[in-house]
Design an enzyme around this catalytic site. Sequence first.
Site, short mmCIF file in Angstrom:
data_model
loop_
_atom_site.label_atom_id
_atom_site.label_comp_id
_atom_site.label_asym_id
_atom_site.label_seq_id
_atom_site.Cartn_x
_atom_site.Cartn_y
_atom_site.Cartn_z
N SER A 118 0.98 -1.12 0.04
CA SER A 118 -0.01 -0.06 0.02
C SER A 118 0.88 1.32 0.09
O SER A 118 2.01 1.28 0.72
CB SER A 118 -0.75 0.22 1.30
N TYR A 142 -1.29 0.18 10.07
CA TYR A 142 -1.70 -0.77 8.81
C TYR A 142 -0.54 -0.43 8.01
O TYR A 142 0.04 -1.19 7.42
CB TYR A 142 -3.03 0.05 8.20
N LYS A 146 2.24 -3.20 6.48
CA LYS A 146 2.72 -3.52 4.99
C LYS A 146 4.16 -3.38 4.73
O LYS A 146 4.72 -4.10 4.07
CB LYS A 146 1.78 -2.47 3.91
N1 UFG Z 1 -13.81 10.26 3.15
C1 UFG Z 1 -14.60 10.77 3.62
N2 UFG Z 1 -15.87 10.59 3.94
C2 UFG Z 1 -16.09 9.33 4.11
C3 UFG Z 1 -14.95 8.12 3.60
C4 UFG Z 1 -13.88 8.62 3.28
O1 UFG Z 1 -14.33 12.04 3.62
O2 UFG Z 1 -17.30 8.90 4.57
C5 UFG Z 1 -12.43 10.62 2.67
C6 UFG Z 1 -11.41 10.08 3.34
O3 UFG Z 1 -10.96 10.91 4.66
C7 UFG Z 1 -10.07 10.14 2.64
C8 UFG Z 1 -10.49 9.84 1.31
O4 UFG Z 1 -12.10 10.14 1.42
O5 UFG Z 1 -9.61 11.46 2.47
C9 UFG Z 1 -10.46 8.45 0.65
O6 UFG Z 1 -10.81 7.41 2.03
P1 UFG Z 1 -11.14 6.05 1.79
O7 UFG Z 1 -11.62 5.65 3.30
O8 UFG Z 1 -12.01 5.48 0.57
O9 UFG Z 1 -9.63 5.45 1.43
P2 UFG Z 1 -8.32 5.56 2.22
O10 UFG Z 1 -7.35 6.36 1.54
O11 UFG Z 1 -8.43 5.93 3.68
O12 UFG Z 1 -7.71 4.15 2.19
C10 UFG Z 1 -7.64 3.22 1.31
C11 UFG Z 1 -7.48 1.83 1.68
C12 UFG Z 1 -6.23 1.55 2.38
C13 UFG Z 1 -5.23 1.82 1.69
C14 UFG Z 1 -5.34 3.34 1.24
C15 UFG Z 1 -4.23 3.95 0.42
O13 UFG Z 1 -8.55 1.57 2.53
O14 UFG Z 1 -6.19 0.16 2.58
O15 UFG Z 1 -6.45 3.60 0.54
O16 UFG Z 1 -4.56 5.40 0.16
F1 UFG Z 1 -4.32 1.83 2.35
#
Ligand code: UFG
Length: 341
Positions: A118, A142, A146
Amino acid sequence: MYKTILITGGAGYIGSHTSYLLNQLGYKIIIIDKFVHNQNFNQPWAKLIKADIADQNILNQVFAENKIHAIMHFAAFIEVGESVKKPKEFYENNVSKTLNLLNTMLIFGINKFIFSSSCAIYGNPTNIPIDENHQFAPISPYGKNKLCVEFILQDYAKTYDLKYVSLRYFNAAGALPKYNLGEQHDPETHIIPLMLRAIKNNDVFKIFGSDYKTNDGTCIRDYIHVLDIAQAHILALKYIEERNQSNSFNLGSEKGYSVKEMIQEAENICNKKMNSKIYDRRPGDVDVLIADSTKIKTILGWKPKYSDLKFILKSAWKWECKNIFPMKKSASLKNLKTMYN
Ligand code: UFG
């Protein structure tokens, strides 16, 4: 004779799409998955073993009874915020169990391993886009999990008969609705399904933080279609087979979108306004993550075909409209092929 690939976490989001592509290319597939997300199983082509990869008897039996050509290891806890609250569970699940899987595969003479890493291993980036030479500074358990596995792989490959490819995913997105494959996590935490469900059900979408160091104050991410990720796994396998080498690659679309831009794009695709509200920042989130994917393009010849954001959102929207998740047990779930339980 067709080669057999063992996919851990193959009933999950990225694993299932990779399994679909491997099947299209004529590989035989065995999946080990413990269904942590209560997901439906829509892969009639695969042999499914419903189990934890920590189950040593199952691993021994699978490796003894099947000629496994390579392992694609997707099984992991994936939620960054949760990892901050439950580091013990995350290290056990994502590091210890992977180590055991590696040790067991080596005993059985299996030496090809493709690992779901990741971009979380880089932490808060010091420069954008992020290439593979960026410093490792994970800020969540997390991301550290990785990175630990990547270090184990490096050391093992130096000493033992092991060749691996680590694929450092940015944000997996999109679906393959025609084959009933898409994002199904329970609980769902990812932006795209949550935005689309907010539109569909007239719910409020929570924007986590509007004071990040970005133009509109919301986080920027690099969204890559899950089928382009699947394709990278096929190329990674070919790389190990043909060059007998190990390597690590970033895997992203090289384009960044803020949360507010995502809302706008989703509203356009769905032709409907979304209710959204600003909330506090979510622990573990960083301002901007955008990949430099030059290395994988150059060395593996990877070319993303589906990662245009409009296509990603259209495919995800089709999937959301087709499915109500958590789903009722369907015919395909009743017909699960369980070999060992
Ligand atoms: N977000 C919101 N509201 C929500 C959900 C997400 O504003 O309800 C925002 C988060 O704060 C973030 C963006 O949308 O800024 C993306 O969030 P995600 O939860 O979709 O994805 P993440 O970037 O947190 O995480 C995902 C995977 C991880 C991986 C990561 C790499 O879940 O396993 O991408 O960037 F490591």
